[in-house]
Each structure stands twice: as C-alpha cells, then as structure tokens.
Scaffold this motif. Structure first.
Motif: not given
Ligand code: MRU
Length: 358
Positions: A54, A256-257
């Motif tokens: 990931r 993003n996350k």
C-alpha cells in the motif's frame, strides 16, 4: 545528506529478483516480517486490493512489475499477446481507485509497449522500464528529503516536533519515503525533537508501520489517537504537519489518507505549517479540482473489527479511506521537481513544466 540517508536504509517493501516480485506483507507488520512471492499479475492486483502492498508510489511500482509478469505469461501463451495484455492492464487499474501513481505507472508501461520496434525484446525492455520506475522513485525520495528539510531549517530552525499521518515512508515507496524521507533527513540534520504519529484508523498505518519504521531508525516517535492531534498542536509545540499524498489535482488540492483534511484545518487554526511531500507521479494534471478525485470507500467491516475481533454490533458504518485537503490550507507541496508554496493552478502548471532536480 544523500549518503547519510542511503547508509541508514533499513526497511524496504518491494524487491524484484530473478523475474519474481517479492512484497513484504504489510498486513502482518509490525509483529511478523513475511515476504510473499508473486509470479502472476492477477495475484499482484489482489495484493494491492488487500493491502499487502500500500502507499501510492509502492502501488505504482508493484503494478509496473506486475505488467512484466503478465507480459511473460502472455508471450509464453503465444497468439495475440498484445490484445491479451489489455485485460492485465485493466485488472491492475481496477485494484484501487485513488492513488494516481498506479495509473501513472501503468501508462508508463503502456507507452513503452507502444514504442517497441519489431526487432526489440519486449520482456527485456518492459522489465527495464519497471526497474526505471522503481529507481526513479528512490531518487525522487532523496531529492524531496533534501528540499523538505531545507524548508524546515529556513522556516523554523532546531528542535522540531513534527506530526505525521498514515505511512508515507519506506513501506509506501521505492525508497526512504516522502513525508518520512523529510522526517528522516530532519533527524540526521539534528533538527528533530520528536515525531508524533497519528495511529490512522482503521488500518493503523501510523501505529503499525510508521512507528515501526521510525523506531527501527532510532528516531524518537510517539503514537497518538487521530483525535488527539488538535490537542497536541495546542500543548506539545508541534511546528509542522508533514504528510504524503495519493493524488494532487491541477489546482493543488491533495487527496490523502482520511483524516489529513482535519489535520490541515487544525494546523491553520494553531499556526502549524503544513507540508505535503509527493513525487510528481502523484500529480494528476487531468483532474482540475480535488472534488473530482474518486475517493475509495472500503468495507465497513474494517471499521467494525479490530485485530480480527468485532468491536461493534450489527450497525451501519461508513469507511471512506481518503479525503481532500483544499490547496488553500497547504503551505508547501514538495516534489522532486521543486517546491510549490501556497499552491494554486498556475504554480502547479509551472512546476510540471520543470525537469526533475537530480
Ligand atoms: O490506504 P493506504 O495505506 O494505501 O494510504 C496511503 C496514504 O494515504 C499515504 O499517505 C500516501 O499513499 C502517500 S505514500 C508516500
């Protein structure tokens, strides 16, 4: 600085050896270091989907090697191998939707394929292309680390408390990491007091991966619940938030996350600088605005269980795994082509016309 970083390299996530792709199973970290071997593109697509590998650049690199595996199998099968290969490209493209590095790497491989001459050895040239993508990411990490640490030095000086989110380190890239590359460089430069790592629910990339990587390097790291970040900014003298990116739109908005957006809002409120570190392969000039980015939603079960054990009843849950931070909350985007401060459409377009710095 480059030599120091290279000498300190300990962790890696991807290895290409003798025509086989080896991936460190990130689902088992930090307690087990298990390497899995891949001989077929379909298995690599599944490894990306299931998070064996990931992190945006690492996903792209793995997909590039998967195309080499696919090409070898299609050539061995004979017949119209080019047409057959289309299905492999599609399978890999469908593995995860948000990280644009995946699509960028597949396009690089497709372009190389399209440029082959009839006398060329397709397998050798496509393998060289995948290795080049991997090597190019390592180089970009080093350049970004130097540029990022220079910003920290110029803007704030010694003894920084940095906060990061998710894992944008060696495990997520072909090298030392993007955000964690800058953090590693700050440590080697004596600029770092402590790194605070958001645990990053629900996959815990912060507590399982980032803390493991940094601790292995002897870098002082403290894990905190995601919801503690604003409190830490107020009470722990956090000077910078430094994160990676999965896709940066043409106007500088950053996907993003999940949780990155709220960090940026909190950083602005507390006067904490906000730095995004990402190679230019993460910039998607075809997507005008962050709102146009497809944000992956994963199964609710990831949220409702912890370590394989159910932690909530039979209830509804929403599990978006990325969010978009608007460009006007970002102080710097650091890439291997240079730094953009206070990003906007014009500055992003100028950046993309530049060559890489090293
Ligand atoms: O779901 P993940 O673990 O693939 O998400 C990773 C991130 O959000 C990283 O911050 C991003 O890919 C940058 S990695 C250099």
């Amino acid at each position: 600085m480059r030599e120091q970083l290279l000498a300190a390299e300990k962790v890696k996530a991807i290895e290409w050896r003798d025509g086989v792709l080896h991936l460190l199973d990130q689902r088992a970290l930090p307690f087990e270091e298990t390497w899995l071997s891949y001989h077929a593109a379909a298995d690599v697509a599944e490894a990306i989907r299931s998070m064996v590998v990931r992190g945006a650049p690492a996903i792209g690199i793995s997909a590039a090697y998967a195309i080499v595996l696919a090409l070898r199998a299609r050539l061995q099968a004979g017949g119209d191998w080019r047409a057959a290969l289309d299905a492999d490209f599609q399978l890999l493209a469908d593995s995860r939707p948000t990280a644009v590095n995946l699509f960028w790497a597949l396009k690089c491989m497709r372009d190389r394929l399209d440029r082959l001459k009839s006398t060329d050895d397709p397998l050798a040239l496509l393998e060289a292309c995948a290795v080049g993508i991997h090597q190019g990411d390592r180089e970009a990490n080093l350049t970004m680390a130097e540029l990022g640490v220079d910003l920290i030095r110029r803007h704030q000086g010694n003894q920084q408390n940095l906060l990061t989110h998710c894992n944008a380190g060696a495990l997520a890239t072909g090298g030392f990491g993007t955000a964690l590359g800058v953090i590693r460089a700050a440590f080697h430069d004596g600029l770092l007091e402590r790194v605070y790592a958001d645990e990053t629910r629900p996959w815990l990339q912060g507590s399982r991966l980032t803390a493991w990587e940094l601790a292995a390097d002897g870098i002082p790291v403290t894990v905190n619940a995601d919801s503690a970040a604003a409190h830490l900014m107020k009470t722990r003298g956090i000077t910078w938030v430094i994160v990676g990116a999965d896709r940066i739109a043409a106007n500088g908005d950053v996907a993003n996350k999940i949780g990155t957006y709220q960090l940026a809002v909190n950083a602005m409120h507390h006067g904490v600088r906000f730095m995004v570190v990402a190679p230019s392969s993460t910039i998607d000039m075809a997507t005008e605005h962050g709102d146009d980015i497809v944000l992956e939603e994963r199964d609710a079960s990831e949220l409702l269980a912890l370590g394989g054990k159910r932690i909530a009843g039979d209830i509804d849950a929403l599990n978006p795994v990325f969010d978009v931070t608007p460009a006007d909350l970002i102080d710097f985007i650091v890439t291997e082509k240079g730094v953009v401060d206070r990003p906007d459409t014009e500055k992003m377009a100028q950046l993309m016309c530049r060559k890489r710095l090293h």
